[in-house]
Design an enzyme around this catalytic site. Structure first.
Site, PDB file in Angstrom:
ATOM      1  N   ARG A 228       0.838  -1.204   0.000  1.00 38.93           N
ATOM      2  CA  ARG A 228       0.000   0.000   0.000  1.00 38.93           C
ATOM      3  C   ARG A 228       0.868   1.247   0.000  1.00 38.93           C
ATOM      4  NH1 ARG A 228       1.538   1.697   4.464  1.00 38.93           N
ATOM      5  NH2 ARG A 228       0.349   3.622   4.202  1.00 38.93           N
ATOM      6  N   GLY A 229       0.219   2.400  -0.090  1.00 39.67           N
ATOM      7  CA  GLY A 229       0.959   3.659  -0.079  1.00 39.67           C
ATOM      8  C   GLY A 229       1.329   4.072  -1.487  1.00 39.67           C
TER       9      GLY A 229
ATOM     10  N   ASP B 141      -1.942  10.886  -1.988  1.00 40.46           N
ATOM     11  CA  ASP B 141      -2.214   9.821  -2.947  1.00 40.46           C
ATOM     12  C   ASP B 141      -2.438  10.362  -4.349  1.00 40.46           C
ATOM     13  OD1 ASP B 141      -3.040   8.759  -0.142  1.00 40.46           O
ATOM     14  OD2 ASP B 141      -2.694   7.001  -1.415  1.00 40.46           O
TER      15      ASP B 141
ATOM     16  N   ASN C  93      -5.695  12.485   0.274  1.00 40.65           N
ATOM     17  CA  ASN C  93      -4.899  11.720   1.208  1.00 40.65           C
ATOM     18  C   ASN C  93      -5.829  10.982   2.157  1.00 40.65           C
ATOM     19  OD1 ASN C  93      -2.098  11.075   2.040  1.00 40.65           O
ATOM     20  ND2 ASN C  93      -2.739  11.990   3.992  1.00 40.65           N
TER      21      ASN C  93
HETATM   22  C1  LIG Z   1       2.688   8.745   0.802  1.00 34.99           C
HETATM   23  S1  LIG Z   1       1.817   7.345   0.313  1.00 34.99           S
HETATM   24  C2  LIG Z   1       1.035   6.983   1.773  1.00 34.99           C
HETATM   25  C3  LIG Z   1      -0.391   7.351   1.672  1.00 34.99           C
HETATM   26  O1  LIG Z   1      -1.109   6.186   1.279  1.00 34.99           O
HETATM   27  C4  LIG Z   1      -1.990   5.887   2.326  1.00 34.99           C
HETATM   28  O2  LIG Z   1      -3.144   5.289   1.886  1.00 34.99           O
HETATM   29  P1  LIG Z   1      -3.301   3.665   1.985  1.00 34.99           P
HETATM   30  O3  LIG Z   1      -2.749   3.252   3.299  1.00 34.99           O
HETATM   31  O4  LIG Z   1      -4.793   3.469   1.844  1.00 34.99           O
HETATM   32  O5  LIG Z   1      -2.517   3.131   0.808  1.00 34.99           O
HETATM   33  C5  LIG Z   1      -2.280   7.226   2.950  1.00 34.99           C
HETATM   34  O6  LIG Z   1      -3.137   7.999   2.165  1.00 34.99           O
HETATM   35  C6  LIG Z   1      -0.906   7.801   2.983  1.00 34.99           C
HETATM   36  O7  LIG Z   1      -0.821   9.166   3.143  1.00 34.99           O
END
Ligand SMILES: CSC[C@H]1O[C@H](OP(=O)(O)O)[C@H](O)[C@@H]1O
Length: 381
Positions: free
Chosen positions: A64-65, A253, A263
């Site tokens: 993720r991320g 994101d 985000n």
């Molecule tokens: C800087 S990327 C990390 C970003 O992604 C996360 O979302 P997810 O855990 O659902 O992939 C979150 O928005 C973070 O800020």
């Protein structure tokens, strides 16, 4: 209130995390992922031998991320190319796995473009696969380099905006090595502050419902020996009111052409609190997260996830529409739930955007476009 001046040893380097790697065992190439749904209790790996397995890992947030999704997407296309799967089908499945983080589509399209270009130049399937893998590796390396540059730019900005030389930083969700080819985006700035002896406290929002803060940022902060405290998302307001926050650091994101920031849900309320309390609200993201083809925040698709992630305590997280079983109910069975994975912060609430190409403040469309024009990242429409 937690002991504000408790300092962990600066420079207590954690052993490197293997978040994602390509391996070529005798039975064929695979993508090996640290399964983030099992952290912090278990450090276990997922071995993806095909694209459907990688798509499932993306949907359940095992990987993720935004920046890491782009890297994983590029390696997914390489996996299809090298293993002889249908590359066009693979690219389609990967791009649709999660809609908000623009990096996923960027990484997929960049690797696929390399593959088709190789074939157009007369390369055979094996050579085209090798070219695609090289492009995924290049993106991985570029993201690691971008992470280091953002950390330096971000710390310089903090020193400029925050007096006293020792910063109390609040962060939301997880933005460290678990989202990056390097040490991350926003959390990499906090890690840099810590290593420089200028982190007084890292306030970590737990980040309901999937608890990326509690499970992942606290895990990374502990590994880095940082002075951190976990809080429930709804406790952040009282920290601002008590004057305990010097700056907010978050990732992104997708950043639209006007500077609107998508985000993790809960970012927008933090921006409103920061504005009201005159606290810098800083977004840290590589230029691959900027989407100049999306005009504004209203044009960004916000992923809606299964309501069961709200009405139950359950891991691994459920993919959209996954009505699986095994969660511990925290609401009456059958409760409907609203579960957007992200929210949108308008540019007027963002103090600065830090990228690997530099910092813009205030946030304007022109400033964003100028930063992106400096980027050496391959441009993929
Ligand atoms: C800087 S990327 C990390 C970003 O992604 C996360 O979302 P997810 O855990 O659902 O992939 C979150 O928005 C973070 O800020």
């Amino acid at each position: 209130m937690a002991d504000q001046d408790a300092q962990s040893p600066v420079g207590s380097e954690p052993a490197g995390l293997s978040v994602l790697r390509w391996e070529e065992p005798p039975e064929g190439p695979v993508l090996v992922l640290l399964d983030q749904t099992r952290l912090p209790a278990e450090e276990t790996e997922l071995v993806c031998t095909d694209v459907p397995a990688l798509v499932d890992a993306i949907r359940t947030l095992a990987v993720r991320g935004a920046p890491l999704l782009g890297i994983a997407g590029a390696y997914g296309v390489a996996l299809a190319a090298v293993r002889g799967f249908d590359v066009a089908e693979a690219a389609g499945l990967l791009e649709q796995a999660r809609p908000t983080a623009v990096n996923l589509g960027y990484g997929v399209r960049r690797a696929a473009a390399a593959y088709w270009a190789a074939l157009d130049k007369g390369a055979g399937p094996e050579q085209a696969g090798a070219v695609t893998l090289a492009e995924a590796r290049a993106l991985h390396r570029e993201d690691a380099e971008a992470s280091g540059r953002m950390a330096r730019f971000g710390l310089d900005l903090l020193d400029e905006l925050v007096s006293g030389g020792s910063h109390r930083l609040l962060t939301h969700c997880n933005t460290g090595a678990l989202v990056s080819g390097g040490e991350g985006t926003a959390l990499a700035v906090a890690i840099g502050a810590h290593r420089a002896g200028r982190l007084r406290r890292l306030w970590v929002d737990e980040t309901r419902p999937l608890l990326q803060g509690a499970r992942l940022t606290a895990y990374e902060a502990a590994r880095n020996g940082m002075p951190y405290s976990l809080l429930t998302d709804n406790a952040a307001g009282s920290l601002f009111a008590a004057g305990e926050v010097d700056a907010v650091l978050i990732g992104a994101d997708r950043i639209a052409a006007d500077g609107s920031v998508a985000n993790k849900v809960g970012s927008y309320p933090l921006a409103v609190l920061a504005k009201y309390h005159h606290v810098p609200f800083i977004v840290v993201a590589p230029t691959t997260t900027v989407d100049l083809l999306t005009a504004d925040g209203a044009s960004i698709t916000v992923e809606q996830r299964s309501g069961r992630e709200v009405t139950e305590l359950t891991f691994p997280p459920r993919g959209a529409g996954d009505e699986g079983t095994g969660g511990v109910p925290v609401a009456p069975v059958g409760t409907q739930a609203y579960n957007p994975a992200f929210d949108i912060t308008p540019p007027e609430l963002v103090t600065a955007i830090v990228t690997e190409e530099g910092v813009i403040s205030p946030v304007t469309g022109a400033g964003l476009a100028e930063l992106c024009a400096r980027s050496s990242q391959v441009t993929i429409s």
